[in-house]
Enzyme design. Structure first.
Site, PDB file in Angstrom:
ATOM      1  N   ARG A 102       0.815  -1.220   0.000  1.00 41.47           N
ATOM      2  CA  ARG A 102       0.000   0.000   0.000  1.00 41.47           C
ATOM      3  C   ARG A 102       0.846   1.266   0.000  1.00 41.47           C
ATOM      4  O   ARG A 102       0.368   2.326  -0.414  1.00 41.47           O
ATOM      5  CB  ARG A 102      -0.927   0.005   1.219  1.00 41.47           C
ATOM      6  CG  ARG A 102      -2.128  -0.899   1.086  1.00 41.47           C
ATOM      7  CD  ARG A 102      -2.984  -0.870   2.329  1.00 41.47           C
ATOM      8  NE  ARG A 102      -2.433  -1.674   3.412  1.00 41.47           N
ATOM      9  CZ  ARG A 102      -2.965  -1.766   4.616  1.00 41.47           C
ATOM     10  NH1 ARG A 102      -4.050  -1.063   4.923  1.00 41.47           N
ATOM     11  NH2 ARG A 102      -2.430  -2.536   5.535  1.00 41.47           N
ATOM     12  N   ASP A 177     -14.029   3.823  -3.230  1.00 46.12           N
ATOM     13  CA  ASP A 177     -13.311   5.070  -3.497  1.00 46.12           C
ATOM     14  C   ASP A 177     -13.002   5.159  -4.989  1.00 46.12           C
ATOM     15  O   ASP A 177     -13.124   4.181  -5.730  1.00 46.12           O
ATOM     16  CB  ASP A 177     -12.033   5.188  -2.653  1.00 46.12           C
ATOM     17  CG  ASP A 177     -11.105   4.006  -2.838  1.00 46.12           C
ATOM     18  OD1 ASP A 177     -10.920   3.549  -3.978  1.00 46.12           O
ATOM     19  OD2 ASP A 177     -10.563   3.517  -1.827  1.00 46.12           O
ATOM     20  N   LYS A 206     -14.253   9.786  -1.725  1.00 46.81           N
ATOM     21  CA  LYS A 206     -13.475   9.522  -0.511  1.00 46.81           C
ATOM     22  C   LYS A 206     -12.184  10.315  -0.541  1.00 46.81           C
ATOM     23  O   LYS A 206     -11.462  10.332  -1.542  1.00 46.81           O
ATOM     24  CB  LYS A 206     -13.141   8.027  -0.400  1.00 46.81           C
ATOM     25  CG  LYS A 206     -12.210   7.668   0.752  1.00 46.81           C
ATOM     26  CD  LYS A 206     -11.866   6.186   0.731  1.00 46.81           C
ATOM     27  CE  LYS A 206     -10.726   5.837   1.662  1.00 46.81           C
ATOM     28  NZ  LYS A 206     -10.352   4.417   1.596  1.00 46.81           N
ATOM     29  N   ARG A 208      -8.741  11.158   2.203  1.00 50.30           N
ATOM     30  CA  ARG A 208      -8.104  10.789   3.468  1.00 50.30           C
ATOM     31  C   ARG A 208      -7.012  11.794   3.783  1.00 50.30           C
ATOM     32  O   ARG A 208      -6.152  12.061   2.946  1.00 50.30           O
ATOM     33  CB  ARG A 208      -7.510   9.376   3.393  1.00 50.30           C
ATOM     34  CG  ARG A 208      -6.938   8.869   4.722  1.00 50.30           C
ATOM     35  CD  ARG A 208      -6.157   7.579   4.523  1.00 50.30           C
ATOM     36  NE  ARG A 208      -6.974   6.501   4.008  1.00 50.30           N
ATOM     37  CZ  ARG A 208      -7.664   5.653   4.762  1.00 50.30           C
ATOM     38  NH1 ARG A 208      -7.625   5.776   6.083  1.00 50.30           N
ATOM     39  NH2 ARG A 208      -8.367   4.687   4.213  1.00 50.30           N
TER      40      ARG A 208
END
Length: 328
Positions: A102, A177, A206, A208
């Site tokens: 990630r 997302d 979305k 973050r």
């Protein structure tokens, strides 16, 4: 299966994923030795000859109660190096769940690009190829490695499981997302191919920042449709909960949460138990050990990836096409 010359090691026999892959390949799991020392150091080595062999080392890179992700990564690296030094013809790391995938870009000044450093470590110990499944960003993953990579996809497993579940009613695939829209499109296309009818597509807004997720807007029509919310992994479950809540409010349902990797940390048990979802569907790239067993049995379906990994290994060994394996 014509798999003579394959030597397969399972560095996490407690989970048994490597053993299941070996069973489908019709090859034995080869023996290895691990010895710990009083100061915390260890050594790990194969107990069979690997000279001029095609070696596959299976180790999913998730932390658990027994070993941290770094313990497992270190063992994989040291074992791959030992196998290379023992004159293996080729060394393939099979990591169904790949740690640090990630962290594939800089989102803040001086951020690390951890997947690139992981790639460098694997390459320096002599890994020739990395086989994994549904990485967070396939392009970033492939660009991080100089050795060959085989990012497998669970999409066909999901289609085979979902097609009989959804029946004849209207269906929509939802990405939680914008970044996952391409993944959702691929599943939508595969479901249309399998079902022979149109399948809708939607996604959630979305953003973050500082670990806080924002955005409540659902783009796309889910009213009166069975909803499949697709992501690469479920961590705390917050993203899935937001998407499910928006889909229910928009008239969608039943709702299935579908993800390749069930990491299930933090508040994930509450997400799995939530009535927003009719079922949570993941694969066995890592065990759902962080969830209570009774919750798993009631609410979670775990699909086996062993046949897919076995077929990929057989094709790599025999010079076949892995891309054809993943096609509809």
């Amino acid at each position: 299966m014509g798999n003579d010359g394959i030597v397969l090691f399972d560095l996490d026999p407690g989970w048994g994923h490597g053993a299941r892959v070996a069973e489908h390949l019709e090859v034995p799991v080869s023996a290895h030795e691990e010895r710990g020392f009083e100061d915390g150091e260890f050594k790990i080595r194969p107990l069979v000859g690997v000279r001029n062999k095609d070696v596959y080392v299976v180790q999913s890179l998730q932390g658990d109660a027994g070993r941290s992700v770094h313990d497992k990564l270190c063992r994989l690296l040291f074992f791959a190096g030992a196998v290379r030094d023992a004159s293996a013809a080729r060394v393939t790391a099979v990591a169904p769940y790949l740690a640090y995938a990630r962290k594939d870009r800089r989102t803040k000044p001086r951020d690390p690009v951890s997947i690139r450093y992981l790639a460098a470590m694997m390459e320096v110990v002599g890994v020739d190829r990395v086989v994994t499944m549904d990485v967070h960003n396939q392009a970033a993953f492939e660009n991080a490695f100089r050795c060959r990579t085989e990012p497998l996809e669970a999409r066909k497993l999901f289609v085979a499981h979902l097609a009989p579940l959804v029946g004849q009613g209207a269906l929509a695939v939802v990405s939680p997302d914008v970044g996952g829209v391409k993944r959702a499109e691929h599943l939508r296309d595969s479901l249309e191919h399998a079902l022979g009818r149109d399948v809708g597509l939607a996604f959630m807004e979305k953003t973050r920042s500082g670990g806080v997720v924002r955005g409540e807007t659902l783009v796309g029509d889910v009213k009166g449709r069975t909803v499949v919310i697709l992501d690469d992994l479920i961590s705390t479950g917050t993203t899935m909960m937001r998407a499910a809540s928006a889909c229910r409010a928009a008239g969608g349902g039943p709702v299935f949460a579908v993800a390749t990797h069930g990491v299930f940390v933090g508040g994930a048990p509450a997400m799995v138990a939530s009535p927003l979802f009719d079922r949570v569907i993941v694969t066995d790239t890592l065990p759902p050990f962080r969830l209570p067993e009774n919750l798993v049995s009631r609410r979670v379906t775990v699909l086996s990836t062993a046949p897919l990994f076995a077929e990929a290994i057989a094709r790599i060994h025999g010079g076949g096409s892995v891309s054809d394996l993943l096609a509809d």
